[in-house]
Design an enzyme around this catalytic site. Structure first.
Site, short mmCIF file in Angstrom:
data_model
loop_
_atom_site.label_atom_id
_atom_site.label_comp_id
_atom_site.label_asym_id
_atom_site.label_seq_id
_atom_site.Cartn_x
_atom_site.Cartn_y
_atom_site.Cartn_z
N SER A 132 0.82 -1.21 0.00
CA SER A 132 0.00 0.00 0.00
C SER A 132 0.86 1.27 0.00
O SER A 132 0.47 2.29 -0.57
CB SER A 132 -0.93 0.00 1.22
OG SER A 132 -1.82 -1.09 1.19
N THR A 158 1.89 -10.16 -11.20
CA THR A 158 1.07 -10.91 -12.14
C THR A 158 1.74 -10.95 -13.50
O THR A 158 2.26 -9.94 -13.97
CB THR A 158 -0.32 -10.26 -12.25
OG1 THR A 158 -0.94 -10.26 -10.96
CG2 THR A 158 -1.20 -11.02 -13.23
N ARG A 267 -31.34 -29.20 -7.64
CA ARG A 267 -31.15 -29.90 -6.37
C ARG A 267 -32.48 -30.03 -5.63
O ARG A 267 -33.17 -29.03 -5.41
CB ARG A 267 -30.15 -29.13 -5.51
CG ARG A 267 -29.94 -29.67 -4.10
CD ARG A 267 -29.26 -31.01 -4.10
NE ARG A 267 -28.80 -31.34 -2.75
CZ ARG A 267 -28.36 -32.55 -2.40
NH1 ARG A 267 -28.32 -33.52 -3.31
NH2 ARG A 267 -27.95 -32.78 -1.17
N GLY A 339 -22.74 -28.76 0.90
CA GLY A 339 -21.49 -29.52 0.94
C GLY A 339 -20.82 -29.65 -0.41
O GLY A 339 -19.59 -29.71 -0.50
N GLU A 362 -4.32 -4.03 -6.12
CA GLU A 362 -4.67 -2.73 -6.70
C GLU A 362 -5.41 -1.86 -5.67
O GLU A 362 -6.40 -1.19 -5.98
CB GLU A 362 -5.47 -2.90 -8.00
CG GLU A 362 -4.62 -3.56 -9.07
CD GLU A 362 -5.03 -3.23 -10.49
OE1 GLU A 362 -5.64 -2.17 -10.70
OE2 GLU A 362 -4.73 -4.05 -11.39
N SER A 365 -9.20 -2.91 0.36
CA SER A 365 -10.48 -2.25 0.66
C SER A 365 -10.29 -1.10 1.63
O SER A 365 -10.94 -0.05 1.52
CB SER A 365 -11.47 -3.27 1.23
OG SER A 365 -11.85 -4.21 0.23
#
Length: 382
Positions: A132, A158, A267, A339, A362, A365
């Protein structure tokens, strides 16, 4: 702000959706398990023009606006965030920075290669001790006649082991952001070594690396922008890059919604599909609201950029909301799966793992809350 896509934007979105469903979705689980995306995907992204969006055609780009760019990164994020990261970094952070700040020689040398997928770029800002607090990076660049000699290390980069060029930030002057400069460093330069980082929680298919620079000598002409303006180069790249991350988070959230709705309809429990249960519908509704809100906040940033208006604070708002929303959506989707959400034959677990890092890179928060707070009050809290 016009919420209706143009014919061209709709066509780009459809192309990206088809590519994602055909080339990415069927392979995402295997790439995640292998901790490696098939590198052939880069040339395919380039052939479709996805690596040249917003870059002028004279430099090999495919043109287009920033909303089209968001539409593509959203679709790629829906398929696999590791693939989305290739585009966000090589195009969003590196190629766009060269297009804006680079010399004509740098543009001619690198942009056609980056936009075609012949070359990949990475963004060398974060260091082991400075995330940061990027203005206090410690990698140094010392002038030596007509060259600079770089020494230091970068972390969590990256595309790091795939990249052909690093947009690298190093200290050429005194402390603080005014002493930072930017350089284009080919990765085959002697003294530059790379180590891929394995065992990540998410984005496992992405080539994330540590870079070490030991007396790396580069010509003075590799500097991007004026000396001492590297921090401005980095921040301008990240302001737009946060929009790209937000769009990728929208993709994750949309994938959560698609998967959870489909599963809930299939389901059965207590003799009926769980889609008919009130609390399951609540989970689905919460995901749907987050998807729409994150998408609109992201599109607002693209609209501001394309109209030439200030967008930095709105980009922080979009990145903050969309990244936190992606985590909520993935958690809610996993709850719908029960599950089965905990095993990787189903998508919820991977989506949650990939979403979690979005709140960190980037700008965490917490950093974005401070940036928004500073914009509201005029007072910096850091």
């Amino acid at each position: 702000m016009n919420l209706e896509l143009s014919e061209e934007q709709a066509a780009v979105k459809a192309l990206a959706r088809d590519f994602t469903d055909r080339e990415i979705v069927p392979n995402a689980v295997a790439w995640d398990r292998a901790e490696s995306v098939d590198r052939a995907i880069v040339k395919k992204l380039g052939a479709l023009g996805f690596l040249g969006l917003t870059i002028a055609e004279e430099y090999g780009g495919s043109g287009g606006d920033h909303l089209a760019y968001c539409l593509v990164t959203e679709e790629l994020g829906r398929g696999d965030s590791s693939v989305r990261g290739i585009v966000s970094v090589s195009l969003g952070l590196v190629a766009k920075s060269i297009a804006h700040w680079g010399s004509e020689e740098q543009k001619r040398a690198w942009l056609p290669r980056l936009t075609s997928g012949e070359a990949v770029g990475c963004f060398g800002l974060t260091e082991p001790g400075t995330g940061s607090d990027a203005a206090n990076l410690t990698t140094r660049a010392v002038r030596d006649d007509d060259a600079y000699v770089l020494s230091g290390s970068k972390m969590f980069i990256t595309n790091g082991t795939w990249a052909d060029v690093v947009l690298l930030f190093a200290r050429t002057g005194g402390p603080g952001h005014r002493g930072v400069s930017a350089f284009l460093v080919p990765t085959d330069t002697p003294g530059l070594t790379r180590r891929e980082i394995h065992g990540k929680l998410g984005l496992r298919g992405q080539a994330t690396a540590e870079l070490v620079l030991d007396q790396v000598r580069v010509p003075a002409g590799t500097m991007v922008g004026p000396e001492g303006k590297g921090f401005s180069v980095a921040m301008s790249a990240l302001a737009k890059g946060r929009m790209s991350v937000a769009a990728g988070c929208v993709g994750i959230a949309q994938a959560c919604l698609d998967a959870a709705v489909e599963y809930a309809g299939q389901r059965e429990q207590f003799g009926t599909p769980i889609a008919g249960r009130q609390l399951v519908q609540e989970l689905l509704a919460d995901i749907a609201v987050d998807v729409d809100a994150a998408r609109l906040l992201t599109w607002r940033v693209a609209d501001l950029i394309d109209r030439g208006l200030p967008f930095a604070t709105e980009s922080s708002v979009a990145k903050l909301y969309a990244s936190e929303a992606a985590v909520r959506c993935a958690n809610n989707a996993l709850q719908v799966f029960g599950g089965y959400g905990y095993i990787d034959e189903y998508p919820a677990g991977k989506l949650l793992r990939d979403a979690r890092v979005m709140t960190l890179y980037e700008g965490t928060s917490q950093i974005h809350k401070l940036l928004i707070g500073r914009a509201l009050t005029g007072v910096s809290a850091f």
